[in-house]
Design a protein around this motif. Structure first.
Motif, PDB file in Angstrom:
ATOM      1  N   LYS A 294       0.828  -1.217   0.000  1.00  0.00           N
ATOM      2  CA  LYS A 294       0.000   0.000   0.000  1.00  0.00           C
ATOM      3  C   LYS A 294       0.853   1.255   0.000  1.00  0.00           C
ATOM      4  O   LYS A 294       0.507   2.266  -0.618  1.00  0.00           O
ATOM      5  N   LEU A 295       1.998   1.205   0.680  1.00  0.00           N
ATOM      6  CA  LEU A 295       2.895   2.352   0.723  1.00  0.00           C
ATOM      7  C   LEU A 295       3.468   2.656  -0.662  1.00  0.00           C
ATOM      8  O   LEU A 295       3.520   3.822  -1.095  1.00  0.00           O
ATOM      9  N   ILE A 296       3.872   1.604  -1.385  1.00  0.00           N
ATOM     10  CA  ILE A 296       4.416   1.783  -2.722  1.00  0.00           C
ATOM     11  C   ILE A 296       3.342   2.301  -3.676  1.00  0.00           C
ATOM     12  O   ILE A 296       3.584   3.195  -4.509  1.00  0.00           O
ATOM     13  N   LYS A 297       2.127   1.765  -3.569  1.00  0.00           N
ATOM     14  CA  LYS A 297       1.021   2.242  -4.423  1.00  0.00           C
ATOM     15  C   LYS A 297       0.731   3.716  -4.169  1.00  0.00           C
ATOM     16  O   LYS A 297       0.443   4.476  -5.103  1.00  0.00           O
ATOM     17  N   LYS A 298       0.834   4.111  -2.898  1.00  0.00           N
ATOM     18  CA  LYS A 298       0.586   5.511  -2.532  1.00  0.00           C
ATOM     19  C   LYS A 298       1.653   6.417  -3.155  1.00  0.00           C
ATOM     20  O   LYS A 298       1.353   7.512  -3.637  1.00  0.00           O
ATOM     21  N   GLU A 299       2.910   5.949  -3.161  1.00  0.00           N
ATOM     22  CA  GLU A 299       3.995   6.738  -3.758  1.00  0.00           C
ATOM     23  C   GLU A 299       3.794   6.899  -5.250  1.00  0.00           C
ATOM     24  O   GLU A 299       4.061   7.967  -5.824  1.00  0.00           O
ATOM     25  N   ILE A 300       3.307   5.832  -5.924  1.00  0.00           N
ATOM     26  CA  ILE A 300       3.092   5.889  -7.357  1.00  0.00           C
ATOM     27  C   ILE A 300       2.008   6.917  -7.693  1.00  0.00           C
ATOM     28  O   ILE A 300       2.139   7.714  -8.634  1.00  0.00           O
ATOM     29  N   LYS A 301       0.939   6.938  -6.878  1.00  0.00           N
ATOM     30  CA  LYS A 301      -0.152   7.891  -7.121  1.00  0.00           C
ATOM     31  C   LYS A 301       0.316   9.324  -6.955  1.00  0.00           C
ATOM     32  O   LYS A 301      -0.143  10.232  -7.632  1.00  0.00           O
ATOM     33  N   ASN A 302       1.230   9.528  -5.994  1.00  0.00           N
ATOM     34  CA  ASN A 302       1.735  10.887  -5.752  1.00  0.00           C
ATOM     35  C   ASN A 302       2.764  11.304  -6.785  1.00  0.00           C
ATOM     36  O   ASN A 302       3.140  12.446  -6.875  1.00  0.00           O
TER      37      ASN A 302
END
Length: 302
Positions: A294-302
């Motif tokens: 979830k942390l990596i997915k959040k970074e990709i969205k940002n």
């Protein structure tokens, strides 16, 4: 909701906790404790009930435990009854234990955590000045003996009393001695709950600063046998205690803070800066993997 029990962010929550605890009496020693317990619930409509009671499984308590021990005995070797019950709770078995914490920020996390209740207001229960008991207290040992050996059936009070009176684990120096069946019934039916600090023997309890409320019962009916072989013998049938979600009935000094649903996301982000994160609260590997993803997915969205 009244304005004085609504919390919108972490700083407001900390201030409210500080104000509520100003008058609290904290006493903690190897023999005597009186401290505050906290519980966070992601849905403010939920009552204060352990999962065994909430699912109406009190009469199946013994079956649940014995079946879990049958299928996974290696996981409970060399554990006391209480530590066994805690471990079963950890793995999701319905028990008469209610999870609490000594850390108010952990309670706040659980009031906001969880996608399923994201649209619901959360709540944090505060139980100030709870008398705290050790798990080896003989009253706790009596309850554990009932839970593991006698629950799920009408209780033969004479046999149970003799078992307790002859039991080494129920004859410690941490509480009053037992002399008769009335003494033995006291911890089962006269104490609504015991606040207990567990052994810190797993990472989740340690990280969550975990504690437990061990729920009692009330007598549903007393049955005197009319069978020739057991004529006159007394058998007890129990039922769960119902607090009707009334926190003052549960523990009179209790307080309740409510967390509006639209504030949950912000509060969880603020708690991350204070080290209260999902991967810290749930240190098992499957949760670590989920947190990283979830942390990596959040970074990709940002």
């Amino acid at each position: 909701m009244t304005e004085d029990n609504i919390v919108n962010d972490v700083s407001e929550f900390i201030q409210r906790i500080f104000e509520l605890n100003k008058k609290a009496i904290f006493m903690r020693s190897p023999s005597v404790s009186s401290i505050s317990f906290y519980r966070g619930q992601s849905n403010s409509n939920w009552g204060l009930e352990p999962s065994l009671y909430r699912n109406n499984l009190l009469k199946k308590e013994g079956v649940l435990i014995s079946e879990f021990l049958r299928v996974a005995p290696q996981h409970f070797e060399n554990l006391s009854y209480f530590d066994t019950l805690v471990k079963m709770q950890h793995y999701g078995l319905p028990t008469r234990l209610l999870d609490t914490t000594l850390n108010p920020l952990v309670a706040l996390f659980f009031a906001c955590h969880g996608d399923e209740q994201k649209a619901q207001d959360g709540s944090v229960y505060i139980f100030p000045n709870l008398p705290v008991f050790r798990s080896e207290l003989n009253d706790i040992s009596v309850i554990m003996k009932y839970v593991f050996k006698y629950s799920g059936f009408q209780l033969d009070i004479d046999s149970f009393t003799q078992d307790v009176l002859n039991s080494k684990e129920c004859a410690t120096s941490y509480s009053r001695p037992y002399k008769n069946s009335s003494d033995v019934l006291y911890p089962l039916t006269k104490v609504p709950f015991y606040a207990i600090l567990p052994t810190l023997n797993n990472a989740r309890i340690l990280n969550q600063d975990g504690s437990f409320l061990l729920f009692g019962m009330k007598v549903n009916k007393l049955i005197k046998s009319t069978n020739p072989g057991t004529l006159g013998k007394e058998y007890y049938e129990f039922e769960k205690i119902n607090f009707d979600n009334d926190i003052e009935k549960f523990w009179k000094p209790s307080k309740l803070l409510k967390i509006p649903s639209n504030c949950k996301g912000v509060i969880l982000e603020e708690l991350e800066y204070l080290g209260i994160t999902r991967n810290k609260m749930f240190p098992e590997l499957e949760y670590q993997a989920d947190f990283i993803t979830k942390l990596i997915k959040k970074e990709i969205k940002n």
